[in-house]
Design an enzyme around this catalytic site. Structure first.
Site, PDB file in Angstrom:
ATOM      1  N   SER A 207     -14.923   3.475 -20.240  1.00  0.00           N
ATOM      2  CA  SER A 207     -13.780   3.374 -19.084  1.00  0.00           C
ATOM      3  C   SER A 207     -12.871   4.137 -18.733  1.00  0.00           C
ATOM      4  CB  SER A 207     -13.495   1.831 -19.198  1.00  0.00           C
ATOM      5  OG  SER A 207     -12.772   1.457 -20.342  1.00  0.00           O
TER       6      SER A 207
ATOM      7  N   HIS B 189     -19.304  -0.252 -16.390  1.00  0.00           N
ATOM      8  CA  HIS B 189     -19.007   1.033 -15.523  1.00  0.00           C
ATOM      9  C   HIS B 189     -20.393   1.777 -15.190  1.00  0.00           C
ATOM     10  CE1 HIS B 189     -14.619   0.664 -15.659  1.00  0.00           C
ATOM     11  NE2 HIS B 189     -14.675   0.416 -17.048  1.00  0.00           N
TER      12      HIS B 189
ATOM     13  N   LYS C 173     -16.520  -4.477 -10.919  1.00  0.00           N
ATOM     14  CA  LYS C 173     -16.481  -2.988 -10.601  1.00  0.00           C
ATOM     15  C   LYS C 173     -17.466  -2.886  -9.238  1.00  0.00           C
ATOM     16  CE  LYS C 173     -13.881  -2.885 -14.577  1.00  0.00           C
ATOM     17  NZ  LYS C 173     -14.200  -3.147 -16.069  1.00  0.00           N
TER      18      LYS C 173
HETATM   19  C1  LIG Z   1     -13.350  -4.287 -16.847  1.00  0.00           C
HETATM   20  C2  LIG Z   1     -14.173  -4.257 -18.105  1.00  0.00           C
HETATM   21  C3  LIG Z   1     -14.182  -5.482 -19.011  1.00  0.00           C
HETATM   22  C4  LIG Z   1     -13.581  -6.732 -18.463  1.00  0.00           C
HETATM   23  O1  LIG Z   1     -14.341  -6.978 -17.272  1.00  0.00           O
HETATM   24  P1  LIG Z   1     -13.565  -8.266 -16.437  1.00  0.00           P
HETATM   25  O2  LIG Z   1     -14.509  -8.833 -15.567  1.00  0.00           O
HETATM   26  O3  LIG Z   1     -12.596  -7.284 -15.648  1.00  0.00           O
HETATM   27  O4  LIG Z   1     -12.742  -9.162 -17.488  1.00  0.00           O
HETATM   28  C5  LIG Z   1     -14.960  -5.254 -19.991  1.00  0.00           C
HETATM   29  N1  LIG Z   1     -15.595  -4.277 -20.570  1.00  0.00           N
HETATM   30  C6  LIG Z   1     -15.456  -3.049 -20.061  1.00  0.00           C
HETATM   31  C7  LIG Z   1     -16.035  -1.536 -20.130  1.00  0.00           C
HETATM   32  C8  LIG Z   1     -14.680  -2.940 -18.629  1.00  0.00           C
HETATM   33  O5  LIG Z   1     -14.501  -1.803 -18.103  1.00  0.00           O
END
Ligand SMILES: *Cc1c(COP(=O)(O)O)cnc(C)c1O
Length: 387
Positions: free
Chosen positions: A179, A207, A239
């Site tokens: 990320s 991602h 995302k």
């Molecule tokens: C954003 C993210 C999460 C968390 O997901 P949410 O639905 O925002 O709680 C978990 N793992 C990664 C790699 C992320 O980028």
């Protein structure tokens, strides 16, 4: 007594180290531009990689499902909160990912906590890439298994650590696309190591999903892998899919185990059904409108060609995350502030989110950006960052 003085001291110390964080109040939908305090900025810091967070069809599905099902889900999934749209979404996710079954969680953070603590406990071991998302690391700690972090993308270090482990159950967990770095795990290698040591393998593709792979099935599609190689796939909707929530995909027996044992699944209110309906529509859009993904990859190419001509310190990445390495937190912060004055929103990512001395500008690209937006970005970066 409430010890406010030590809280004050803690905050003051963060400020002195240029690590203090502020929130900004957004007054517009997500898109290439964001409005803050009456000002319009070009947005290079969202995770809405395909520009779907304000897609008309998804908004329409969301509102009409809210009219039919109301807002609140009313209860947890195991009580009376598991609606038609949640159930359909799970079936469609299984089909999309090519996994036997999928389970919808309220957030990605909760999905990671739920899986690892349902599968592991004392006497077990979890192996994680040092740069994994905080939720995977927290999940490892919460599970009470022994958490061992291997060097970023370093299969030899992982092999060394796992080969000397005598844990009952072992689990390797990695981000698919990292990320804060935008680079990709060598999932093929991870799958080989996992099978060599009878270990679970879990990939968090927050991602990569809908961004990577010919048809948007994510990092696993990029490598041509499936459930036989990666028994646990986690993905999020917040995302590239533009909505909210998350899921875990795996074999029937794994999903049934999670339904029985994952505390972050059991002891929480189900997502609003209208959100599940919106995610179903987002999944349909990802599968039927491939131009969003193509547009994103065209912009990524344009950006990378531009920065390499300018000699800027861009990190290795084929994903929507294109960080520029700066180093010092105060410098990253100063550059981010100057960019903001020039109308560009780019977040300075500082420790503890990233390791010490690796503060960076985390630039994220989106299908919502036009060629002109990227040109503007490159022109401004060239003026602001002196190489
Ligand atoms: C954003 C993210 C999460 C968390 O997901 P949410 O639905 O925002 O709680 C978990 N793992 C990664 C790699 C992320 O980028």
């Amino acid at each position: 007594m409430a010890d406010y003085a030590s809280l004050e001291a803690g905050l003051a110390e963060r400020k002195a180290q240029h690590l203090y964080r502020h929130r900004q109040v957004i007054e517009s939908p997500q898109g290439a531009e964001l409005s803050i305090n009456g000002q319009t900025y070009l947005n290079f810091c969202s995770n809405d990689y395909l520009g779907l967070a304000n897609h008309p069809k998804i908004v329409e599905t969301f509102t009409s499902a809210a009219k039919e099902y109301g807002v609140g889900s009313g209860a947890a999934h195991l009580v009376s909160g598991h609606s038609y749209h949640h159930h359909q979404l799970e079936e469609e996710l299984a089909e999309f990912t090519g996994y036997p079954r999928a389970l919808v969680f309220s957030t990605g953070y909760m999905a990671n906590l739920g899986v690892i603590s349902a599968l592991l406990g004392q006497g077990d071991a979890v192996f994680e890439d040092r740069l994994n998302h905080a939720s995977l690391l927290d999940a490892g700690l919460l599970s009470q298994a022994r958490l061992q972090r291997y060097q970023h993308l370093d299969g030899d270090d992982l092999d060394h650590k796992i080969s000397s482990s005598r844990a009952k159950q072992k689990l390797i967990a990695s981000d698919g696309v990292f990320s804060m770095d935008g680079d990709i795990a060598d999932v093929k290698q991870l799958a080989q190591i996992a099978s060599g040591y009878d270990s679970w393998l879990m990939i968090d593709d927050a991602h990569g999903l809908a961004v990577m792979g010919q048809t948007g099935r994510g990092t696993l599609e990029h490598f041509g892998l499936g459930v036989a190689d990666v028994p646990i796939l986690m993905g999020t909707f917040g995302k590239a899919l533009g909505t909210f929530g998350a899921f875990v995909a795996g074999e029937e027996v794994l999903i049934e185990t999670l339904i029985q044992k994952a505390r972050s699944y059991i002891y929480t209110t189900a997502l609003p059904p209208a959100l599940a309906a919106a995610s179903r529509e987002a999944l349909r859009v990802v599968q039927t409108e491939s131009d969003h993904r193509e547009q994103l990859h065209t912009r990524i190419k344009q950006f990378r060609e531009g920065v390499s001509q300018l000699g800027l310190p861009v990190m290795e990445s084929v994903s929507a995350i294109q960080p520029l390495m700066i180093g010092e937190s105060d410098q990253a912060l100063a550059i981010s502030e100057t960019l903001r004055q020039q109308g560009l929103l780019i977040t300075a990512i500082r420790p503890p989110t990233v390791p010490a001395d690796t503060a960076r500008l985390r630039i994220t690209l989106s299908a919502a950006h036009t060629e002109t937006h990227i040109d503007q970005l490159l022109d401004t970066l060239a003026r602001v960052i002196k190489v």
